[in-house]
Design an enzyme around this catalytic site. Structure first.
Site, PDB file in Angstrom:
ATOM      1  N   LYS A 109     -71.989  23.473 -28.452  1.00  8.53           N
ATOM      2  CA  LYS A 109     -70.676  23.008 -28.878  1.00  8.53           C
ATOM      3  C   LYS A 109     -69.544  23.690 -28.107  1.00  8.53           C
ATOM      4  CE  LYS A 109     -72.053  20.619 -32.804  1.00  8.53           C
ATOM      5  NZ  LYS A 109     -73.304  21.168 -33.352  1.00  8.53           N
TER       6      LYS A 109
HETATM    7  C1  LIG Z   1     -74.306  20.261 -33.698  1.00 12.26           C
HETATM    8  C2  LIG Z   1     -75.687  20.662 -33.353  1.00 12.26           C
HETATM    9  C3  LIG Z   1     -76.703  19.704 -33.175  1.00 12.26           C
HETATM   10  C4  LIG Z   1     -76.494  18.236 -33.420  1.00 12.26           C
HETATM   11  O1  LIG Z   1     -75.637  17.644 -32.467  1.00 12.26           O
HETATM   12  P1  LIG Z   1     -74.943  16.222 -32.779  1.00 12.26           P
HETATM   13  O2  LIG Z   1     -74.046  15.997 -31.641  1.00 12.26           O
HETATM   14  O3  LIG Z   1     -74.215  16.385 -34.090  1.00 12.26           O
HETATM   15  O4  LIG Z   1     -76.032  15.216 -32.901  1.00 12.26           O
HETATM   16  C5  LIG Z   1     -77.952  20.146 -32.770  1.00 12.26           C
HETATM   17  N1  LIG Z   1     -78.205  21.460 -32.598  1.00 12.26           N
HETATM   18  C6  LIG Z   1     -77.258  22.404 -32.768  1.00 12.26           C
HETATM   19  C7  LIG Z   1     -77.619  23.831 -32.573  1.00 12.26           C
HETATM   20  C8  LIG Z   1     -75.968  22.039 -33.154  1.00 12.26           C
HETATM   21  O5  LIG Z   1     -75.043  22.973 -33.309  1.00 12.26           O
END
Ligand SMILES: *Cc1c(COP(=O)(O)O)cnc(C)c1O
Length: 432
Positions: A109
Site C-alpha cells: 500500500k
Molecule cells: C490491502 C491488502 C491486500 C488486498 O488488496 P486489495 O487491493 O484490497 O485487493 C492484500 N494483502 C495485504 C497485505 C494488504 O494490505
C-alpha cells in the site's frame, strides 16, 4: 486522459478532479475513459524502477502532470527496492515472488499512498486549499496513507480502523504519532468503517469541508499500482506470464487489469482470496449478494463487499472477467499449511496474505496444467504478522529496523461508535 464514473451518471472529469473527489458524485467509481497504450519500448528497456514509472505514467497523466514532475515525484515516492525472487522446489519451477513490502510501512500500500500523497499535495498547493482525507482501513492502508501523507502540509488525514480486528503490530503502526493525522478505533467491522466514510461524503452537514478518500476507491491509488506489474515483467523478461494477486477490495487486481489493457502481456490473473469468497463464487457463476466480512489470519483481505468489484466489471464486462481471472478461496488452516510447506521446501518465509497467493498458485497449476512463468505478488512483510508466522513456522520473523523505529512513538486511538452520526459529530468538532 479523462475519467468516467462506473455508475454512468457523472460528467467526464480530469485526473485532478477524479483524484481529489475520490468517489464520483453519482456514487460510482472513476475508471479511465479509454486506456492508453504503453509501448514496450517505454518499459522493457528501463532498469530503474522510478524512471520506468514516469515513462509508463506519461501516456496516462502527461496532459496534467509534466514528464519532469512525474519523474521527480516518482523518484521521491518510489525510493525503495522491488525485488523479484525466484522460488525453487517441487512444483515451483518458474514461480516468482514480487516483494512489494520494502516501503516504509512494509506493505504494497506504500506505492499508492506515497505517489498519491504527492500528486494531491501538488494540486492542493496549486489551488491554495486544504484537504481532509478520510480512510477506512482493514490494516495496511491506514498506516501507509498516514505515513505517505505525513508532512504534506496542504492535507490532513483521518483514519478509521475496526477496533480489535487488526494485528497488534498493525494497530501500533496505525497509532504512530504523525503530524496532521488523527486515528479512530471504530467499534465495528471494516465494512462499518467503509460505510461511515461513504456516509460522510454524502452528508450535507459536512459539505463545506473539502473531503476526499485515499482508499482503493480512489483512482490515484490504483494508477501507481500498475507500475510494479510492468517492473516484474521487465525483470523477468517474459513474453507472457500469469500473475497471482492476494485480494480483498480487489484494488490491486484492478490495477493489474489496467496494466494488461495498457499493453502488459499478462496471460491470466489469479485472484487469491481467503475465506471471504464473494469473488471466487461470483466467477464460478453463483449470483449472490455481498456478505459480511469474516475474520482470518490474512486480515487485510477480510472484505465481504469488495469496493473495486464494479470497477473490474466495467473494465472486463460480461464473460471477459471469468475468462481472464481465475480465483480461489483459501481457508485459514490451508494458509498456515502453505506457509509451512513453502518454508520447508524453499526456505522462503511468507506472510499470511502472500501465503494465500502461493497456495492459489499451486492450485491453479494443479487444476489447469499451465506451467507458464507465474508471479505471486507478496503484499506484506512477514514481520507485520509475528503471531501467525510463529504459529506456522514455529519461529518468529525477523523484525526489520525500520518497523522497530516506527513503533517507538505510538499512542492510544480515540474510540468511535459505528454510526454515521457519531462520526459526523467528531468531524464537526475536530475539523474546524
Ligand atoms: C490491502 C491488502 C491486500 C488486498 O488488496 P486489495 O487491493 O484490497 O485487493 C492484500 N494483502 C495485504 C497485505 C494488504 O494490505
Amino acid at each position: 486522459m479523462q475519467f468516467i464514473s462506473t455508475a454512468g451518471e457523472s460528467p467526464v472529469v480530469s485526473f485532478e478532479a477524479a483524484l481529489l473527489q475520490g468517489l464520483a458524485p453519482d456514487g460510482g467509481l472513476y475508471v479511465p475513459e479509454d486506456i492508453p497504450d504503453v509501448a514496450a519500448a517505454q518499459w522493457r528497456s528501463s532498469d530503474s524502477f522510478p524512471e520506468m514509472a514516469a515513462e509508463i505514467l506519461t501516456p496516462w497523466l502527461g496532459r496534467e502532470l509534466s514528464p519532469s514532475l512525474l519523474a521527480s515525484i516518482s523518484a521521491r515516492a518510489l525510493d525503495f527496492p522491488v525485488p523479484l525472487v525466484a522460488l525453487d522446489g517441487p512444483g515451483r519451477k518458474d514461480v516468482y515472488v514480487l516483494e512489494l513490502f520494502h516501503g516504509p510501512t512494509l506493505s504494497f500500500k506504500d506505492f499508492g499512498a506515497r505517489m498519491m500523497a504527492r500528486w494531491m499535495n501538488h494540486f492542493m498547493q496549486k489551488r491554495d486549499e486544504r484537504l481532509t482525507i478520510l480512510v477506512a482501513t482493514s490494516g495496511d492502508t491506514g498506516s501507509a496513507v498516514a505515513d505517505g501523507f505525513a508532512g504534506q502540509d496542504a492535507i490532513s488525514v483521518v483514519l478509521l480502523y475496526p477496533e480489535g480486528q487488526v494485528s497488534p503490530v498493525q494497530e501500533q503502526q496505525l497509532t504512530v504519532r504523525r503530524p496532521g493525522v488523527h486515528t479512530l478505533a471504530v467499534e465495528g467491522s471494516f465494512d462499518d468503517c467503509q460505510r461511515l466514510v461513504k456516509a460522510a461524503f454524502r452528508d450535507e452537514a459536512l459539505s463545506d469541508r473539502l473531503l476526499s478518500s485515499a482508499n482503493s476507491i480512489n483512482i490515484g491509488r490504483l494508477l501507481p499500482q500498475m507500475l510494479y506489474y510492468f517492473w516484474a515483467f521487465q525483470q523477468g523478461g517474459w513474453d507472457e506470464a500469469v500473475v497471482c494477486v492476494p485480494s480483498g477490495n480487489l484494488g490491486n487486481l484492478t490495477a493489474g487489469v489496467m496494466a494488461a489493457q495498457s499493453g502488459l502481456p499478462v496471460r491470466r490473473f489469479l485472484a487469491a482470496h481467503n475465506a471471504n469468497d464473494f469473488f471466487p463464487r461470483f466467477l464460478a457463476g453463483e449470483t449472490r449478494a455481498f456478505g459480511d466480512s469474516i475474520r482470518t489470519y490474512s486480515n487485510a483481505m477480510d472484505v465481504g463487499a469488495p469496493s473495486n468489484f464494479e470497477r473490474l466489471r466495467s473494465l472486463l464486462p460480461g464473460e471477459a472477467l471469468s475468462e481472464q481471472v481465475w480465483a480461489s478461496s483459501i481457508a485459514d488452516d490451508e494458509t498456515l499449511a502453505s506457509m509451512r510447506r513453502v518454508f520447508d521446501e524453499t526456505g522462503y518465509a511468507a506472510d499470511p496474505h502472500t501465503a494465500v497467493g502461493l497456495e492459489t498458485a499451486t492450485r491453479y497449476r494443479r487444476a489447469t496444467g499451465d506451467n507458464a512463468p507465474l508471479i505471486v505478488l507478496s503484499t506484506a512483510h512477514p514481520a507485520k504478522f509475528p503471531e501467525t508466522v510463529k504459529k506456522a513456522l514455529s519461529q518468529a520473523p525477523e523484525m526489520p529496523a525500520r518497523l522497530d523505529a516506527q513503533l517507538q512513538s505510538t499512542e492510544h486511538a480515540r474510540r468511535l461508535p459505528p454510526t454515521a452520526e457519531a462520526f459526523r459529530d467528531w468531524l464537526m468538532q475536530e475539523l474546524t
